[in-house]
Write an enzyme that holds these catalytic residues in place. Structure first.
Site, PDB file in Angstrom:
ATOM      1  N   LYS A   1       2.209   8.561   6.163  1.00  0.00           N
ATOM      2  CA  LYS A   1       1.038   8.899   5.114  1.00  0.00           C
ATOM      3  C   LYS A   1       0.045   7.837   4.640  1.00  0.00           C
ATOM      4  CE  LYS A   1       1.188   8.833   0.691  1.00  0.00           C
ATOM      5  NZ  LYS A   1       2.244   9.271  -0.169  1.00  0.00           N
TER       6      LYS A   1
ATOM      7  N   ASN B   1      -2.109   7.327   0.801  1.00  0.00           N
ATOM      8  CA  ASN B   1      -2.378   7.762  -0.458  1.00  0.00           C
ATOM      9  C   ASN B   1      -3.502   8.761  -0.505  1.00  0.00           C
ATOM     10  OD1 ASN B   1      -3.910   7.460  -3.195  1.00  0.00           O
ATOM     11  ND2 ASN B   1      -1.704   7.332  -3.888  1.00  0.00           N
TER      12      ASN B   1
ATOM     13  N   ARG C   1       0.964  -1.225   0.016  1.00  0.00           N
ATOM     14  CA  ARG C   1      -0.085   0.016  -0.097  1.00  0.00           C
ATOM     15  C   ARG C   1       0.761   1.136   0.278  1.00  0.00           C
ATOM     16  NH1 ARG C   1      -3.589  -3.501   3.505  1.00  0.00           N
ATOM     17  NH2 ARG C   1      -1.980  -3.337   4.780  1.00  0.00           N
ATOM     18  N   ASP C   2       0.259   2.372  -0.555  1.00  0.00           N
ATOM     19  CA  ASP C   2       1.016   3.599  -0.493  1.00  0.00           C
ATOM     20  C   ASP C   2       0.775   4.244   0.746  1.00  0.00           C
ATOM     21  OD1 ASP C   2       2.318   5.898  -1.342  1.00  0.00           O
ATOM     22  OD2 ASP C   2       0.744   6.851  -2.372  1.00  0.00           O
ATOM     23  N   ALA C   3       1.433   3.656   1.781  1.00  0.00           N
ATOM     24  CA  ALA C   3       1.403   4.109   3.154  1.00  0.00           C
ATOM     25  C   ALA C   3       2.503   4.080   4.065  1.00  0.00           C
ATOM     26  CB  ALA C   3       0.255   3.332   3.911  1.00  0.00           C
TER      27      ALA C   3
END
Lengths: 309, 309, 309, 309
Positions: free
Chosen positions: D135, D137, D72-74
């Site tokens: 963060k 996305n 995941r974009d995390a």
């Protein structure tokens, strides 16, 4: 302990300053008129300790880095793992590092790639030895196998074509004496490596005396500086080596060997007494650990950037 | 130095053997009736030295691993870098490692991912402290900030849901006393962490005496074992702590501090004398370095598999 | 497309289920009665796409992993880099991965170490080819050099002694036909590898027809399953291969080759038009990217553990 | 599509050539008079494909790099993992890369360390967004949390003090519009970031039209270039954006999204037909794979250095 100028050829070294590029600093140390001394480091902490002691350059030893990682000095670490570790050493000091690159990690192509990445990470120079891949430590009681001169020179030529900084040092190490070859083959190999582009020749010996090194130095063409590693012939006075024409000496594994001795002692004491009673007196303080890693800089920077600690 | 059985609740420990999974070994040490002693290790070599000395479990310290890498104990290493280093320690020994996981590297999701990968690599347990990310070492002279109980318990719950081995140990460390909170808040936090799933509670104190620890132990509900790190109150007899109900003591940084002292000494000596004269007597031998890394096994294996050395 | 039972020896495969260990799953696929199909994957995303398509096992290709990293298929990635990448693939899927381990990264000792670490990371099996280190891709227009049978069998024996899971698959790949050796040498090598402990034999051919493979299969002793890679003889019907005794087929590089084609097309279009006009219709959506990486699981977990999103 | 000179302040760009440092090239592209277009790349291969298509700079996207790794974009990848991947992209191309550095990986100290290491590896610039760590996305359907202006400006100031190259680009990205803040807060934040040292401002919007971007551009002080990411408002003509004062557009994820579409198609086809029948026509050739990774250079170098192939 002046270095014999005639031995280092026509090279005229400018004065060494901290503002020179690391590769240039290392070139001055190995090729310049003063005797160079490189201290072993196996991690960033030992690197900084050596810098604090006054050393002007470091030897990133495969034996001691491998051992600190619990591994044999036989390429059990990959070159990317080694380079990551050495990158941390470079970050920790302002002096150049000569990296022990074993037998070059494979063929000319892998070694070229390594040399580019090493330069990018700030490695000032590398030492490559003329054994097969994987290598095994020269002091291990087992057979050692030399690479062919053609294969080894391919690596040297490719490395010099791929160096990022013009002063990057390529030290070619011959293990000829270690595998039992004679002086003649040692000289032939050293000459070939120099012709292929090596910036210095490291002649390794596991004799208890320096006679092999002195014999080599006596016959050497003096086109490139001689580097030696007096681990087994530690009793030889340094003057004896430098007067014979040796340019640079590497104290190759002594920081780790000191650490092992003391860790074994303290650990055994704590285990037996099941307490820390009396231990603080024989170890460095937490404040010293903070000092070695610039903790005060972090606290000051927090105030400066965050406006509070 | 018997551990007070009543302090460790209803847990009945089976006998410890080398054949148990590492997580189970660690659980027996921390939760079993005998006092547990964990020795600091910062690399595979110091880990093996501690195992050789007789220790049954290790503490992979962020302070000493960071310092050995030249970095501050403030999450300057990423968790993937730390785990790679600790994987090498696990390979080198047969005893379990409790890994100092700082404040958990981010939120519950990152910590969950870390716990899965740590289990895969053989980490037997992790210790997580209730500070924000990035943390800073508890002894650093700067402000420390506690995480909210909700955020911290989220990490504990998520970690327990993501552990690979059922005996994986999650030690929850409260820094409440370190940041100046009172005993009451410390107890409230410890209780919440236990309810969230923590397998043991580490109460940290930077007092020069054990009075904070003893006060906590006196009030603690005994549902989970108490772990302590007597770095600043090193003079406190171990019996004083265990009689109060402490289950496990961590000797948290002394192997590295011993190594620093000796590396500084030897390096300074070699620098000054510009030779190795007399050094061998004060450092371990090359043969010992080989022994610590099983070089003889490699030589034997070469004969066995290759048919020649 | 039934596999000829007589070709796979006495092995009786239990039914395949997702709950079996990955190594066991892979063993069933390669050694069991049904024809096995392994799809290439070069990163976690392509691995998951192949799993979603229905494949039961994956081929982690050195050619495509290297190429995705911008590198030649010539060991420019170190084995630790490759294993880190493949670890991410393993995390992303529930099906086993056969890892292309080139020529074994060095000698038996390095390969043994690799096999232990690969098992720890969840690799179900590895394929090792009988070329020197570094290898170069079999389709590269350059000389290829075979390893000696003795050196290669040393790696096989050492690998089998070091596998973590008893069902770990060691597929021995012979490049004899690729370097121009004849069928007889190919058979002698395959037999030697089987005797050394290989669990399956991969016979590679860069012929445009399957005649070399069929000739081999006709003469093979059937002690171990045959694995093939029909990249150059892609037109050969699968039945032709399986009827001849082939157990398993690897679609070795087609996912990456599909990706390249489409990335080239879309990138050129966007560059030329200097806008995204009409692009969305020809690429997958952001929601699909989220779906492929389980973004919804993270959002649900945030609510579950944090009590809020 | 001329860029409005008045929008880019007093900066006068010299002509762009391949011989300029990468950081300087990127500065010219973002700050110069011509509209800049940055193409997404998620690995070295997609980077090279974009360079081949004609792009002069690349966007190393966290979303697509994470997704290609199955994550995941995390911040599931650590910054050291991301930097290692991007280092491979840098090696593969001769054009500069703007790296998506999420919210900066922690506090000012971690971000400073990252900026130094990124510069060492050849990263030409980084983009940092004003969200907390970790963060998530911007398009994920969950709450997003902005960092305080003070904390974010601390990172910007520290980064600029730690950059290695004077032209290193620090692009400050505000997510104010994404979290639902109004135009006024967006402008206040952008101004503060510019005052803290940001070299350009990226205003992100997840609206289906460009109205938020156009409103921002209308009010912006023009002290620093505006960068936008028209993923959701892809239909907006590029002229509309550049005429409003936008300096640079990022095509942020389309190469990966193209790759996914085609990998899903080909993989499903191969799975269903259990053969490669007809596949070669729809994928790139092996020769193209070799070409994209300079295989011919390796073959030529082998002849040159080894004296034979």
């Amino acid at each position: 302990m002046p270095k014999d100028h005639s031995k280092s050829g026509t090279y005229t070294a400018p004065p060494i300053t901290g503002h020179l590029p690391l590769a240039t600093q290392l070139r001055h140390i190995i090729c310049g008129p003063e005797t160079g001394f490189l201290m072993e480091a196996h991690n960033a902490l030992s690197a900084r300790i050596a810098e604090n002691a006054g050393f002007k350059a470091l030897w990133a030893s495969s034996l001691t880095i491998s051992a600190s990682m619990g591994l044999r000095d036989a390429n059990e670490l990959t070159w990317t793992q080694s380079l990551d570790l050495i990158s941390g050493m470079i970050d920790a000091v302002g002096i150049p590092i000569l990296m022990d690159a074993d037998s070059g990690y494979g063929d000319f192509n892998i070694f070229s790639r390594f040399v580019r990445k090493a330069g990018e990470r700030g490695v000032a120079g590398v030492c490559i030895e003329d054994k097969l891949f994987p290598k095994i430590n020269s002091f291990a009681k087992t057979e050692q196998h030399l690479a062919s001169v053609n294969d080894f020179c391919a690596k040297i030529r490719a490395a010099k074509d791929n160096q990022i900084h013009p002063d990057f040092m390529l030290v070619a190490r011959t293990e000829a004496l270690v595998v039992g070859a004679d002086l003649e083959e040692t000289l032939v190999r050293a000459e070939a490596y120099y012709e292929a582009g090596a910036d210095a020749i490291l002649v390794h010996s596991k004799s208890n005396t320096a006679h092999e090194i002195l014999a080599f130095a006596d016959k050497w063409s003096n086109k490139a500086p001689i580097v030696v590693v007096p681990t087994t012939y530690a009793d030889t006075p340094t003057d004896t080596l430098t007067n014979a024409g040796v340019s640079t000496l590497i104290w190759a594994n002594h920081s780790l060997r000191a650490a092992i001795r003391s860790m074994e002692d303290i650990t055994a004491r704590i285990f037996k007494q099941q307490s820390l009673n009396g231990i603080d007196a024989d170890v460095t303080s937490i404040e010293d650990v903070f000092s070695l890693t610039d903790m005060s800089e972090l606290i000051a920077a927090t105030k400066r950037y965050q406006g509070h600690s």
